[in-house]
Enzyme design. Structure first.
Site, PDB file in Angstrom:
ATOM      1  N   ASP A  47      -8.461   2.032  -4.311  1.00  0.00           N
ATOM      2  CA  ASP A  47      -8.751   1.818  -2.893  1.00  0.00           C
ATOM      3  C   ASP A  47      -9.188   3.132  -2.248  1.00  0.00           C
ATOM      4  O   ASP A  47      -8.417   4.090  -2.205  1.00  0.00           O
ATOM      5  CB  ASP A  47      -7.472   1.296  -2.207  1.00  0.00           C
ATOM      6  CG  ASP A  47      -7.689   0.954  -0.750  1.00  0.00           C
ATOM      7  OD1 ASP A  47      -8.010  -0.212  -0.464  1.00  0.00           O
ATOM      8  OD2 ASP A  47      -7.558   1.848   0.109  1.00  0.00           O
ATOM      9  N   TYR A  52     -11.938   8.529   4.227  1.00  0.00           N
ATOM     10  CA  TYR A  52     -11.153   9.463   3.409  1.00  0.00           C
ATOM     11  C   TYR A  52     -11.990  10.647   2.923  1.00  0.00           C
ATOM     12  O   TYR A  52     -11.449  11.635   2.428  1.00  0.00           O
ATOM     13  CB  TYR A  52     -10.522   8.753   2.190  1.00  0.00           C
ATOM     14  CG  TYR A  52      -9.652   7.559   2.527  1.00  0.00           C
ATOM     15  CD1 TYR A  52      -9.198   7.323   3.827  1.00  0.00           C
ATOM     16  CD2 TYR A  52      -9.286   6.643   1.543  1.00  0.00           C
ATOM     17  CE1 TYR A  52      -8.418   6.212   4.129  1.00  0.00           C
ATOM     18  CE2 TYR A  52      -8.493   5.537   1.848  1.00  0.00           C
ATOM     19  CZ  TYR A  52      -8.077   5.328   3.144  1.00  0.00           C
ATOM     20  OH  TYR A  52      -7.306   4.221   3.432  1.00  0.00           O
ATOM     21  N   LYS A  77     -14.117   1.048   2.574  1.00  0.00           N
ATOM     22  CA  LYS A  77     -13.988   0.498   3.939  1.00  0.00           C
ATOM     23  C   LYS A  77     -14.932   1.215   4.890  1.00  0.00           C
ATOM     24  O   LYS A  77     -15.239   2.401   4.713  1.00  0.00           O
ATOM     25  CB  LYS A  77     -12.554   0.689   4.458  1.00  0.00           C
ATOM     26  CG  LYS A  77     -11.476   0.409   3.448  1.00  0.00           C
ATOM     27  CD  LYS A  77     -10.087   0.520   4.032  1.00  0.00           C
ATOM     28  CE  LYS A  77      -9.046   0.584   2.932  1.00  0.00           C
ATOM     29  NZ  LYS A  77      -8.883   1.920   2.332  1.00  0.00           N
ATOM     30  N   HIS A 110     -12.617  -1.195   8.352  1.00  0.00           N
ATOM     31  CA  HIS A 110     -11.351  -0.430   8.293  1.00  0.00           C
ATOM     32  C   HIS A 110     -10.443  -0.736   9.487  1.00  0.00           C
ATOM     33  O   HIS A 110      -9.239  -0.941   9.341  1.00  0.00           O
ATOM     34  CB  HIS A 110     -11.682   1.062   8.238  1.00  0.00           C
ATOM     35  CG  HIS A 110     -10.624   1.896   7.598  1.00  0.00           C
ATOM     36  ND1 HIS A 110     -10.917   3.005   6.846  1.00  0.00           N
ATOM     37  CD2 HIS A 110      -9.278   1.802   7.596  1.00  0.00           C
ATOM     38  CE1 HIS A 110      -9.795   3.552   6.411  1.00  0.00           C
ATOM     39  NE2 HIS A 110      -8.779   2.837   6.860  1.00  0.00           N
TER      40      HIS A 110
HETATM   41  N1  LIG Z   1      -6.385   0.347   5.817  1.00  0.00           N
HETATM   42  C1  LIG Z   1      -5.762   1.362   6.338  1.00  0.00           C
HETATM   43  O1  LIG Z   1      -5.848   1.642   7.550  1.00  0.00           O
HETATM   44  C2  LIG Z   1      -4.922   2.226   5.466  1.00  0.00           C
HETATM   45  C3  LIG Z   1      -4.042   3.144   6.044  1.00  0.00           C
HETATM   46  C4  LIG Z   1      -3.252   3.916   5.197  1.00  0.00           C
HETATM   47  C5  LIG Z   1      -3.360   3.764   3.822  1.00  0.00           C
HETATM   48  N2  LIG Z   1      -4.263   2.874   3.282  1.00  0.00           N
HETATM   49  C6  LIG Z   1      -4.421   2.726   1.809  1.00  0.00           C
HETATM   50  O2  LIG Z   1      -3.161   2.428   1.252  1.00  0.00           O
HETATM   51  C7  LIG Z   1      -2.838   3.419   0.282  1.00  0.00           C
HETATM   52  C8  LIG Z   1      -1.341   3.598   0.220  1.00  0.00           C
HETATM   53  O3  LIG Z   1      -0.841   4.157   1.430  1.00  0.00           O
HETATM   54  P1  LIG Z   1      -0.288   5.663   1.448  1.00  0.00           P
HETATM   55  O4  LIG Z   1      -1.293   6.611   0.944  1.00  0.00           O
HETATM   56  O5  LIG Z   1       0.296   5.891   2.777  1.00  0.00           O
HETATM   57  O6  LIG Z   1       0.768   5.584   0.255  1.00  0.00           O
HETATM   58  P2  LIG Z   1       2.284   5.430  -0.071  1.00  0.00           P
HETATM   59  O7  LIG Z   1       2.245   5.059  -1.494  1.00  0.00           O
HETATM   60  O8  LIG Z   1       3.035   4.593   0.891  1.00  0.00           O
HETATM   61  O9  LIG Z   1       2.827   6.910   0.120  1.00  0.00           O
HETATM   62  C9  LIG Z   1       2.200   7.998  -0.440  1.00  0.00           C
HETATM   63  C10 LIG Z   1       3.088   9.229  -0.222  1.00  0.00           C
HETATM   64  O10 LIG Z   1       4.305   9.092  -0.959  1.00  0.00           O
HETATM   65  C11 LIG Z   1       4.381  10.091  -1.987  1.00  0.00           C
HETATM   66  N3  LIG Z   1       4.841   9.389  -3.196  1.00  0.00           N
HETATM   67  C12 LIG Z   1       4.139   8.559  -3.997  1.00  0.00           C
HETATM   68  N4  LIG Z   1       4.901   8.063  -4.967  1.00  0.00           N
HETATM   69  C13 LIG Z   1       6.131   8.610  -4.813  1.00  0.00           C
HETATM   70  C14 LIG Z   1       7.353   8.478  -5.526  1.00  0.00           C
HETATM   71  N5  LIG Z   1       7.465   7.690  -6.591  1.00  0.00           N
HETATM   72  N6  LIG Z   1       8.422   9.175  -5.076  1.00  0.00           N
HETATM   73  C15 LIG Z   1       8.332   9.974  -3.990  1.00  0.00           C
HETATM   74  N7  LIG Z   1       7.199  10.127  -3.259  1.00  0.00           N
HETATM   75  C16 LIG Z   1       6.105   9.443  -3.682  1.00  0.00           C
HETATM   76  C17 LIG Z   1       2.976  10.649  -2.125  1.00  0.00           C
HETATM   77  O11 LIG Z   1       3.019  12.021  -2.446  1.00  0.00           O
HETATM   78  P3  LIG Z   1       2.288  12.652  -3.738  1.00  0.00           P
HETATM   79  O12 LIG Z   1       0.846  12.212  -3.718  1.00  0.00           O
HETATM   80  O13 LIG Z   1       2.453  14.116  -3.498  1.00  0.00           O
HETATM   81  O14 LIG Z   1       3.036  12.155  -4.928  1.00  0.00           O
HETATM   82  C18 LIG Z   1       2.420  10.461  -0.705  1.00  0.00           C
HETATM   83  O15 LIG Z   1       2.866  11.516   0.129  1.00  0.00           O
HETATM   84  C19 LIG Z   1      -3.623   4.644   0.775  1.00  0.00           C
HETATM   85  O16 LIG Z   1      -3.695   5.680  -0.162  1.00  0.00           O
HETATM   86  C20 LIG Z   1      -4.913   4.010   1.147  1.00  0.00           C
HETATM   87  O17 LIG Z   1      -5.691   3.748  -0.003  1.00  0.00           O
HETATM   88  C21 LIG Z   1      -5.027   2.104   4.094  1.00  0.00           C
END
Ligand SMILES: NC(=O)c1ccc[n+]([C@@H]2O[C@H](COP(=O)([O-])OP(=O)(O)OC[C@H]3O[C@@H](n4cnc5c(N)ncnc54)[C@H](OP(=O)(O)O)[C@@H]3O)[C@@H](O)[C@H]2O)c1
Length: 282
Positions: A47, A52, A77, A110
């Site tokens: 994704d 980004y 997006k 988005h």
């Molecule tokens: N449509 C939208 O508006 C929207 C908004 C936000 C996100 N998204 C999408 O959704 C995806 C997921 O959301 P998100 O990026 O907020 O991800 P998330 O998976 O909820 O959180 C990611 C954060 O958690 C840390 N992390 C990951 N695995 C971990 C684990 N096992 N233990 C401890 N910490 C951990 C990562 O750090 P490290 O990388 O340092 O490990 C990063 O700081 C995004 O990357 C994006 O593709 C879409």
């Protein structure tokens, strides 16, 4: 169920139940390595987004990962500044060019334009959506959908368009359940994708019931949160640039949270995470 299992979108396209997120991955090497490592660990769904600023590197990761393009599911997006029929069409093609791909498996608006932004928000969203419909019919987008759309935004598109969105990607995790939006999206046959599933992690660390779950299931809080999302029937999107966490996050298919634990997680409220501002379109 496993990492490559899929849900079926209304047009028959299969979407893997778990996606590798790339928000805030701006370092080129981290972006390329992240995709390569995620694919190595079995993820088949990636994704990204125009916003980004990493499509070029994600595309490079896709080229280098060693798995044929047709076995991957890639989403991007539309940036908020690219709304409008002509601009959307042009910039979707630019996304494809940056990614080095002939087609995207899924493309989303988005964020909707919302009422508070002034202007004719409904017409703006309809015109933008029409660009996605046309690119879908041209075969450049295998599926189309929306992100962060609430009920009024969904109703507007559903009532005024020839193709209904197939996906709604929204913020979902314990503390942010958006039940009405989920229900409305599902009534319209959309698959729900959950973003930022790990955001309550630091709040949950102090919760004794959650601590007990980690011992009972032998899983980390991150794994419990991702499993919760999966059991809600969402496509779960999660991001890490660390290989050990990429692996850990994919290791959620060999346990099941009990109904009681699901109910407990559903009941959690985190004041800082549930502010409506977090969910408001920009
Ligand atoms: N449509 C939208 O508006 C929207 C908004 C936000 C996100 N998204 C999408 O959704 C995806 C997921 O959301 P998100 O990026 O907020 O991800 P998330 O998976 O909820 O959180 C990611 C954060 O958690 C840390 N992390 C990951 N695995 C971990 C684990 N096992 N233990 C401890 N910490 C951990 C990562 O750090 P490290 O990388 O340092 O490990 C990063 O700081 C995004 O990357 C994006 O593709 C879409």
């Amino acid at each position: 169920m496993n990492l490559t299992d899929t849900y079926t979108l209304p047009n028959g396209i299969k979407i893997p139940v778990m996606g590798y997120g790339t928000w805030q991955v701006t370092d080129p090497k981290e972006a390329v390595d992240g995709v390569v490592n995620a694919v190595k660990e079995g993820y088949r769904h990636i994704d990204t987004a125009q916003m980004y600023g990493n499509e070029e590197y994600i595309g490079k990761g896709i080229k280098e990962c060693g798995v044929p393009r047709e076995e991957l599911f890639v989403t991007s997006k539309l940036n908020n500044s690219n709304h409008g029929y002509e601009k959307a069409k042009k910039t979707i093609q630019e996304s494809l060019d940056r990614l080095g791909l002939d087609y995207l498996d899924l493309f989303l608006i988005h964020w909707p334009v919302v009422k508070d932004n002034g202007g004719d928000w409904q017409q703006d969203n309809i015109d933008t959506w029409r660009a996605l419909e046309d690119m879908y019919e041209e075969g450049k987008l295998k599926a189309i959908g929306v992100s962060n759309f609430g009920i009024p935004h969904l109703e507007n598109i559903v009532e005024n368009s020839r193709i209904k969105p197939m996906v709604n990607q929204i913020r979902l995790h314990p503390g942010v359940l958006q039940e009405d939006t989920v229900e409305m999206s599902r009534d319209q046959n959309m698959v729900i994708e959950a973003w930022s599933p790990l955001s309550p992690m630091k709040y949950m660390e102090e919760d004794t019931k959650v601590q007990a779950m980690t011992s009972e299931y032998g899983k980390s809080i991150a794994q419990i949160l991702l499993r919760w999302s999966l059991q809600q029937g969402f496509v779960v999107l999660t991001k890490s640039v660390h290989t050990d966490r990429i692996k850990e996050n994919a290791d959620i298919f060999d346990f099941e949270l009990s109904d009681g634990d699901m109910a407990y997680l559903n009941s959690l409220k985190f004041e800082d995470l549930s502010k409506p501002e977090d969910l408001k379109a920009r």
